[in-house]
Design a protein around this motif. Structure first.
Motif, PDB file in Angstrom:
ATOM      1  N   ARG A  82     -69.582  57.922  42.604  1.00 25.03           N
ATOM      2  CA  ARG A  82     -68.379  58.727  42.839  1.00 25.03           C
ATOM      3  C   ARG A  82     -68.702  60.197  43.100  1.00 25.03           C
ATOM      4  O   ARG A  82     -68.536  61.062  42.261  1.00 25.03           O
ATOM      5  CB  ARG A  82     -67.417  58.600  41.653  1.00 25.03           C
ATOM      6  N   ARG A  83     -69.073  60.495  44.330  1.00 28.69           N
ATOM      7  CA  ARG A  83     -69.404  61.862  44.717  1.00 28.69           C
ATOM      8  C   ARG A  83     -68.213  62.586  45.331  1.00 28.69           C
ATOM      9  O   ARG A  83     -68.333  63.348  46.278  1.00 28.69           O
ATOM     10  CB  ARG A  83     -70.574  61.841  45.700  1.00 28.69           C
ATOM     11  N   GLY A  84     -67.049  62.346  44.806  1.00 30.41           N
ATOM     12  CA  GLY A  84     -65.845  62.977  45.297  1.00 30.41           C
ATOM     13  C   GLY A  84     -64.667  62.498  44.474  1.00 30.41           C
ATOM     14  O   GLY A  84     -64.831  61.853  43.438  1.00 30.41           O
ATOM     15  N   VAL A  85     -63.461  62.788  44.941  1.00 23.68           N
ATOM     16  CA  VAL A  85     -62.242  62.419  44.217  1.00 23.68           C
ATOM     17  C   VAL A  85     -61.886  60.970  44.541  1.00 23.68           C
ATOM     18  O   VAL A  85     -61.767  60.594  45.710  1.00 23.68           O
ATOM     19  CB  VAL A  85     -61.081  63.355  44.603  1.00 23.68           C
ATOM     20  N   LEU A  86     -61.686  60.174  43.502  1.00 22.75           N
ATOM     21  CA  LEU A  86     -61.371  58.753  43.677  1.00 22.75           C
ATOM     22  C   LEU A  86     -59.921  58.476  43.297  1.00 22.75           C
ATOM     23  O   LEU A  86     -59.505  58.724  42.163  1.00 22.75           O
ATOM     24  CB  LEU A  86     -62.296  57.891  42.815  1.00 22.75           C
ATOM     25  N   GLY A  87     -59.163  57.952  44.242  1.00 18.79           N
ATOM     26  CA  GLY A  87     -57.810  57.502  43.970  1.00 18.79           C
ATOM     27  C   GLY A  87     -57.763  55.992  43.861  1.00 18.79           C
ATOM     28  O   GLY A  87     -58.519  55.286  44.537  1.00 18.79           O
ATOM     29  N   ILE A  88     -56.897  55.487  43.009  1.00 15.42           N
ATOM     30  CA  ILE A  88     -56.703  54.032  42.885  1.00 15.42           C
ATOM     31  C   ILE A  88     -55.243  53.725  43.174  1.00 15.42           C
ATOM     32  O   ILE A  88     -54.341  54.264  42.527  1.00 15.42           O
ATOM     33  CB  ILE A  88     -57.116  53.518  41.498  1.00 15.42           C
ATOM     34  N   ASN A  89     -55.027  52.883  44.166  1.00 15.29           N
ATOM     35  CA  ASN A  89     -53.707  52.530  44.658  1.00 15.29           C
ATOM     36  C   ASN A  89     -53.274  51.230  43.988  1.00 15.29           C
ATOM     37  O   ASN A  89     -53.936  50.192  44.140  1.00 15.29           O
ATOM     38  CB  ASN A  89     -53.790  52.384  46.186  1.00 15.29           C
ATOM     39  N   ILE A  90     -52.179  51.279  43.233  1.00 14.01           N
ATOM     40  CA  ILE A  90     -51.754  50.135  42.436  1.00 14.01           C
ATOM     41  C   ILE A  90     -50.516  49.476  43.030  1.00 14.01           C
ATOM     42  O   ILE A  90     -49.642  50.144  43.603  1.00 14.01           O
ATOM     43  CB  ILE A  90     -51.509  50.521  40.962  1.00 14.01           C
ATOM     44  N   GLY A  91     -50.442  48.142  42.879  1.00 14.41           N
ATOM     45  CA  GLY A  91     -49.317  47.390  43.408  1.00 14.41           C
ATOM     46  C   GLY A  91     -48.904  46.277  42.459  1.00 14.41           C
ATOM     47  O   GLY A  91     -49.367  46.196  41.313  1.00 14.41           O
ATOM     48  N   ALA A  92     -48.040  45.400  42.972  1.00 11.35           N
ATOM     49  CA  ALA A  92     -47.501  44.293  42.178  1.00 11.35           C
ATOM     50  C   ALA A  92     -47.851  42.966  42.831  1.00 11.35           C
ATOM     51  O   ALA A  92     -47.888  42.849  44.056  1.00 11.35           O
ATOM     52  CB  ALA A  92     -45.990  44.424  42.054  1.00 11.35           C
ATOM     53  N   ASN A  93     -48.100  41.964  42.006  1.00  9.21           N
ATOM     54  CA  ASN A  93     -48.330  40.624  42.531  1.00  9.21           C
ATOM     55  C   ASN A  93     -47.079  40.068  43.187  1.00  9.21           C
ATOM     56  O   ASN A  93     -45.955  40.313  42.736  1.00  9.21           O
ATOM     57  CB  ASN A  93     -48.775  39.678  41.414  1.00  9.21           C
ATOM     58  N   LYS A  94     -47.293  39.302  44.240  1.00  7.13           N
ATOM     59  CA  LYS A  94     -46.184  38.727  44.996  1.00  7.13           C
ATOM     60  C   LYS A  94     -45.300  37.841  44.129  1.00  7.13           C
ATOM     61  O   LYS A  94     -44.075  37.837  44.263  1.00  7.13           O
ATOM     62  CB  LYS A  94     -46.738  37.924  46.174  1.00  7.13           C
ATOM     63  N   THR A  95     -45.900  37.093  43.215  1.00  7.53           N
ATOM     64  CA  THR A  95     -45.147  36.140  42.399  1.00  7.53           C
ATOM     65  C   THR A  95     -44.734  36.715  41.047  1.00  7.53           C
ATOM     66  O   THR A  95     -44.222  35.986  40.199  1.00  7.53           O
ATOM     67  CB  THR A  95     -45.982  34.863  42.165  1.00  7.53           C
ATOM     68  N   SER A  96     -44.948  37.989  40.843  1.00  8.74           N
ATOM     69  CA  SER A  96     -44.627  38.594  39.554  1.00  8.74           C
ATOM     70  C   SER A  96     -43.135  38.500  39.256  1.00  8.74           C
ATOM     71  O   SER A  96     -42.286  38.742  40.127  1.00  8.74           O
ATOM     72  CB  SER A  96     -45.050  40.063  39.542  1.00  8.74           C
ATOM     73  N   GLU A  97     -42.802  38.198  38.015  1.00 11.22           N
ATOM     74  CA  GLU A  97     -41.401  38.165  37.593  1.00 11.22           C
ATOM     75  C   GLU A  97     -40.900  39.553  37.199  1.00 11.22           C
ATOM     76  O   GLU A  97     -39.687  39.766  37.063  1.00 11.22           O
ATOM     77  CB  GLU A  97     -41.236  37.193  36.416  1.00 11.22           C
ATOM     78  N   ASP A  98     -41.815  40.495  37.013  1.00 12.49           N
ATOM     79  CA  ASP A  98     -41.452  41.860  36.648  1.00 12.49           C
ATOM     80  C   ASP A  98     -42.414  42.802  37.355  1.00 12.49           C
ATOM     81  O   ASP A  98     -43.478  43.143  36.829  1.00 12.49           O
ATOM     82  CB  ASP A  98     -41.517  42.053  35.131  1.00 12.49           C
ATOM     83  N   ARG A  99     -42.051  43.206  38.562  1.00  8.59           N
ATOM     84  CA  ARG A  99     -42.964  44.009  39.357  1.00  8.59           C
ATOM     85  C   ARG A  99     -43.186  45.392  38.757  1.00  8.59           C
ATOM     86  O   ARG A  99     -44.288  45.942  38.846  1.00  8.59           O
ATOM     87  CB  ARG A  99     -42.443  44.113  40.795  1.00  8.59           C
ATOM     88  N   ILE A 100     -42.182  45.955  38.148  1.00 10.02           N
ATOM     89  CA  ILE A 100     -42.373  47.264  37.523  1.00 10.02           C
ATOM     90  C   ILE A 100     -43.411  47.167  36.417  1.00 10.02           C
ATOM     91  O   ILE A 100     -44.248  48.060  36.243  1.00 10.02           O
ATOM     92  CB  ILE A 100     -41.033  47.820  37.008  1.00 10.02           C
ATOM     93  N   ALA A 101     -43.401  46.054  35.679  1.00  9.47           N
ATOM     94  CA  ALA A 101     -44.407  45.849  34.641  1.00  9.47           C
ATOM     95  C   ALA A 101     -45.816  45.801  35.230  1.00  9.47           C
ATOM     96  O   ALA A 101     -46.782  46.223  34.582  1.00  9.47           O
ATOM     97  CB  ALA A 101     -44.120  44.563  33.874  1.00  9.47           C
ATOM     98  N   ASP A 102     -45.946  45.314  36.466  1.00  8.88           N
ATOM     99  CA  ASP A 102     -47.257  45.300  37.120  1.00  8.88           C
ATOM    100  C   ASP A 102     -47.752  46.722  37.382  1.00  8.88           C
ATOM    101  O   ASP A 102     -48.954  47.008  37.243  1.00  8.88           O
ATOM    102  CB  ASP A 102     -47.185  44.524  38.436  1.00  8.88           C
TER     103      ASP A 102
END
Length: 358
Positions: free
Chosen positions: A132-152
């Motif tokens: 990591r020789r710089g700024v690392l961002g992590i892009n988070i999402g929700a599973n397609k079959t999730s029953e609670d996407r906000i919880a993901d």
């Protein structure tokens, strides 16, 4: 300046299936053997944003390295920041193939990948191994079959708060049914509240950005901006891919379902970027992405209100030279203006771009 990628390598790459070509490209980047872009460490291009220090404003957008397999190789190319993901709590294969298409006449890409990724734990292992020789961002999402996407999204925040320099909440992909509904203000308020609560409870509190679609109308942009300000979010990324197909020449593929990226997205995404800068004011962090296929376009994102710029699809057609082109355009603009940093150039064309309507 001659672009060696366009002279021969691109033709060979384009003989391959797009997903196969993507995988081989990522492997090649991961070797760390590709040359570093010029001006990558030019102090005039350094940016401080949301409490983070970026060596330069050019980054790679999420989607290129979903599982964090080539983090060090991407930094080695000269990017000031790398955003990996989108990652979901559980591994998922994504949508059926074929799901990735090159529109060569338009220098565009249509994808309906569907958040294909190996899940939180696989990404976490790869991030832990990276230098990591710089700024690392992590892009988070929700599973397609999730029953609670906000919880993901809460789970993603909790899992990666201590590993990411910043987190991106991606609710703007068109390839997971119903995901974009989270951009509606009532849903967005609940989502952001819970994500920020999870961050506050974590052992580290990285900045949180929100990635939005370029297809929101003016009233919807008003609602997003109001909620971002009300929640005191750290920044916003404008934008994801579009469902629009205006003016495409690749008629055979234009009807494929999915999000369109590449050169045709530039005007739409840049107009939305400028509109959000007007709504959010001068201090909110904004990352501009969409249609950056030349150095001049990278610079124009800054002039339209972006603090940082991300690229992805442009590299499909221009190769890694696009990084040098973008940074060189910014240095040339600074020298022409006699300016010491990019903030002096930011917002020069905000009013012009915000006046555009799509």
């Amino acid at each position: 300046m001659i672009n060696p990628f366009k002279l021969g390598a691109r033709q060979a790459v384009f003989l391959l299936d797009p997903e196969r070509a993507h995988a081989l490209t990522l492997t090649g980047i991961g070797t760390g053997l590709l040359p570093r872009a010029c001006h990558a460490s030019d102090p005039r291009l350094a940016v401080t944003l949301a409490g983070l220090s970026f060596a330069n404003p050019l980054g790679v957008a999420a989607g290129l390295d979903k599982n964090g397999e080539a983090i060090d190789g991407l930094f080695g190319l000269g990017f000031g920041h790398v955003e990996v993901g989108t990652v979901t709590p559980k591994p998922q294969p994504g949508n059926p193939k074929p799901r990735l298409f090159r529109l060569v006449a338009d220098e565009a890409v249509i994808n309906r990948m569907g958040f294909n990724n190996e899940g939180h734990e696989a990404l976490a292992a790869n991030v832990a191994r990276a230098k990591r020789r710089g700024v690392l961002g992590i892009n988070i999402g929700a599973n397609k079959t999730s029953e609670d996407r906000i919880a993901d999204y809460v789970a993603g925040t909790t899992r990666f708060a201590a590993m990411a320099d910043y987190l991106t909440v991606n609710i703007s992909s068109p390839n997971t049914p119903g995901l974009r509904n989270l951009q509606a203000r009532s849903e967005l308020a609940t989502l952001l509240s819970r994500v920020l609560e999870a961050r506050a409870a974590a052992t580290a509190q990285p900045p949180v950005f929100l990635k939005i679609a370029p297809d929101l109308d003016q009233a919807e942009l008003d609602d997003v901006a109001a909620e971002v300000l009300a929640q005191k979010l750290d920044g916003i990324i404008v934008s994801n891919t579009t469902l629009a197909r205006d003016g495409l020449r690749s008629a055979k593929l234009a009807g494929e379902a999915g999000g369109l990226s590449g050169a045709p997205l530039f005007e739409r995404s840049t107009a939305v970027l400028a509109g959000m800068r007007q709504r959010l004011g001068p201090d909110m962090a904004i990352i501009g992405v969409g249609g950056v296929s030349t150095g001049a376009r990278a610079l124009e994102k800054i002039r339209a209100g972006a603090d940082l710029v991300q690229i992805y699809s442009g590299m499909v057609y221009e190769g890694p030279k696009l990084i040098s082109d973008g940074l060189s355009a910014m240095v040339a603009a600074l020298e022409k203006a006699g300016a010491g940093n990019l903030r002096a150039l930011r917002d020069e064309s905000v009013a012009e771009w915000a006046a555009k309507r799509f």
